[in-house]
Motif scaffolding. Sequence first.
Motif, PDB file in Angstrom:
ATOM      1  N   ASP A 167       0.809  -1.419  -0.071  1.00 41.66           N
ATOM      2  CA  ASP A 167      -0.186  -0.259  -0.019  1.00 41.66           C
ATOM      3  C   ASP A 167       0.736   1.279  -0.052  1.00 41.66           C
ATOM      4  O   ASP A 167       2.147   1.337   1.057  1.00 41.66           O
ATOM      5  N   SER A 168       1.125   2.204  -0.861  1.00 38.29           N
ATOM      6  CA  SER A 168       1.382   3.573  -0.860  1.00 38.29           C
ATOM      7  C   SER A 168       0.335   4.951  -1.525  1.00 38.29           C
ATOM      8  O   SER A 168      -0.721   4.344  -1.672  1.00 38.29           O
ATOM      9  N   THR A 169       1.001   5.576  -0.619  1.00 36.56           N
ATOM     10  CA  THR A 169       0.233   7.260  -2.005  1.00 36.56           C
ATOM     11  C   THR A 169       1.622   7.860  -2.225  1.00 36.56           C
ATOM     12  O   THR A 169       2.906   7.292  -2.074  1.00 36.56           O
ATOM     13  N   GLY A 170       1.041   8.718  -2.822  1.00 35.72           N
ATOM     14  CA  GLY A 170       1.802   9.241  -3.226  1.00 35.72           C
ATOM     15  C   GLY A 170       0.764  11.308  -4.664  1.00 35.72           C
ATOM     16  O   GLY A 170      -0.158  10.999  -4.562  1.00 35.72           O
ATOM     17  N   TRP A 171       2.133  11.563  -4.933  1.00 34.37           N
ATOM     18  CA  TRP A 171       1.228  13.034  -5.614  1.00 34.37           C
ATOM     19  C   TRP A 171       1.818  13.149  -6.861  1.00 34.37           C
ATOM     20  O   TRP A 171       3.531  13.305  -6.492  1.00 34.37           O
ATOM     21  N   VAL A 172       1.636  14.315  -7.582  1.00 28.26           N
ATOM     22  CA  VAL A 172       2.225  14.308  -8.487  1.00 28.26           C
ATOM     23  C   VAL A 172       1.655  16.321  -8.355  1.00 28.26           C
ATOM     24  O   VAL A 172       0.143  16.375  -7.964  1.00 28.26           O
ATOM     25  N   GLY A 173       2.030  16.908  -9.420  1.00 28.35           N
ATOM     26  CA  GLY A 173       1.673  18.486  -9.384  1.00 28.35           C
ATOM     27  C   GLY A 173       2.342  19.368 -10.478  1.00 28.35           C
ATOM     28  O   GLY A 173       3.702  18.543 -11.444  1.00 28.35           O
ATOM     29  N   ARG A 174       1.670  20.469 -11.410  1.00 28.81           N
ATOM     30  CA  ARG A 174       2.596  21.291 -12.050  1.00 28.81           C
ATOM     31  C   ARG A 174       1.996  22.158 -11.937  1.00 28.81           C
ATOM     32  O   ARG A 174       1.590  22.802 -11.125  1.00 28.81           O
TER      33      ARG A 174
END
Length: 795
Positions: free
Chosen positions: A532-539
């Motif tokens: 199980d993992s979480t993550g984020w991306v953005g700009r």
Amino acid sequence: MPKIAHFFARSVPLLFPAALWAQTTAPQDGVIELEAVEVTSQFRVQEIQDVPIPVTAYSGAALEALGIRQYKDLAPFVPGFMVQEQSPNNPGINIRGVTTDSGDPRSETRVSLFQDGVSISRSRGSVVELFDMERVEVLKGPQGTLFGRGAEIGAVSLIQNKAQNATQMRLTAGTGSFGSTLFEGMFNAPIIEDTFFGRVAFTAAQRDGTIDNVADGSTLNGKETSALRASFRWQPTGDTTVDFIFNYQNDNPPGTSFKSGTIAPPGGDTSPYTFAALNRGRDLYIDRSVWGGTLLFNTKLTDTWSLSSITGYREFDSFEQFDADGSFVDLLEFAEDATGDQFSQEFRFNFDNGGPFIGFVGAGLFREQGTQRVPFYGNEQQIWPFLSGSFRDGIIAAGVPAALAEFAIPAVNPFVPVTAYPASMAAFANPALPPSLQGLAFLAGVPLKGSHVEEYSARGETTAYDVFVDGTYRVTDRFELTGGFRFTAEDITSGYEAHRVSATPATVGFILGAGENIAFTPTNGVREETNDSTGWVGRLNARYELNDTTSTYASVSRGRRPEAVTISATGPATYLKEEVVWNYEIGVKGVSANRRLNWSAAAFTYDYANFQTTIADPAQPGRFITTDAGNATGIGAELAVQGALTESVSVFASYGYTDATFDDTGDNGRPQEFAGYSFRLTAENTFALGLTWTLPVDGIGQFWFTPVYQYKSEHFFDDNNGNFNFALREDGYSLVNLRAGWRSVNGRWELTGWIENIADEDYLIDAGNTGGSFGIPTFIAGSPRLWGVSATFNY
């Protein structure tokens, strides 16, 4: 900050535009100009010059004019985009130096491919024919905010033609070299006037293989594809549109010519461009089916808010038989049986009150499961000379007469012919055998199996939940800021199993103490891990309009690839860190005041951390595993220009520069194994140049002529550039293509002729492959000169 400043100092003199495409028009007043190109990359209709990201867009008409029917046809016209298609079952998609091509159901992609908003990124199900298209858009750099968790370094968005409130028909028939045939058509009509419409499109293309397989008179590297699309549009009100699209495609071409660079066919040579002699002949093939349904729902809720929903379900089932040693020797005979299914749902609320802010917020669910089964076949008597001394020691210890120990020579060097065995083997020569196999006859009385079968299987299950937000705020009439963020929670289960080959009294095993398995150590059941993992991306993007025709932009974006799990037959599972890329970019886009010239420019750099690469498992030849190759850096620039020289002549050019390499040291300051090596499939320089000339003739119609020149510089086929003494590379090559045709005065009839690779240039599309992990790399040739003609009727 010093590194960013250094990048921009290097980039200013290399500021090349990113690609775009527009068609020439001649308005009523006689003024010549290029049509405006509109895209929906940010989920709203915009002119391409107003989008603050590097995006290439080709309309359906442009795709037809350039003969673009597959991803590999599109790649030369998009700077920073490369495609290697071994077969419909095994494509490699590369954006700005980073490739996604793994068929392992446990690994995530780096490039997202979307078909009407639904991800089709999984490798074995991603190749689709580009027929009856509205538009194709290629976005470069991390696009996770817009296109989800798999768009770590870019995305390809395919927009298919939808049903319309009109009666239309189009039929095409064609033929060409290597026995090729093409049948394609479309029919569109209203079912309920102004409310409910239907559209059906199909394509069927076939071509014999371009490499002869003299083992049985069959051919390799051919094509046999059929595809069908049915779409329906319902517009119950002026504010609501519902689209349902069903897609089906089947590919059943002959096998791929994985030709050995070590073992020549009888009477032939090891050149990948000449005939091959591969075992199993016509049993080398691909049988792949992909189908799916998509439901698009768009409605206006208020004067300010609208709702968009995308529901998608897809399945693929692909089976491929291939000769991994690339020769007539029965060494490495493989197959791959891959399946997958997925369901996705996305809701997006769009905001636009006519003020300075416009944006959207949404949530999504993605579930998929896939399997990959890899059987291995071989003849133990012929495999013997290729095994290491330790393997042969195991055979002797298991009961093979010790007198044969003198023949336990070191593993054959991949660049030494098979015939180079010790002279003492001459006594066992058998005149009935091919010369290259006469030295193996001494094994005839040894209890080794003539037919050996084993396999491994892998499976993956993923459930991911996303929430995302993206918006643009117009600070002034000329300056705007765009920001986006996506958060993902994932539950990923990975499984691996290698089956034990049952023992038989008449034979002995190759690996002492490990049953009879040659390639894959048994696992004694399924080994499974859940992560199980979480993550984020953005700009974050800033755009400034210099004037009414030119704008500049700068952006910072973050992409990610989830944590990966490597499972072996023995020992604990290995967890690889999340792969993260930070991309920094500047660009400029514009059109001339008279709209006869347009251009776009981008220069970028990116930093990769924990770059995950696929390598041959050192403990299990024939099996590939994901490993952390460390940190890497990319820098590059892109250019495209298009101009209308006259009402009849338009020109276009594009250039891409990409330098993507592994850093010298990792986070811990230690030297990296691949230090200084270039990424797989990454050409430092790519270039395309072409023109379209049209000649109207009164009373006859319009003739047109489009030559295109393409260049791709040296590139490697493995992240490990030093593998096999630099043999796994292409030195660079140029291709020249030509399309010409005639269109009747009323536009009802069209005749088209085309030639690809006019100079019949030799070039490779891949090297190494499965055989490479056993020390005998194979090579795949690109297409030779091809030609064809077609006739089209429009109604």
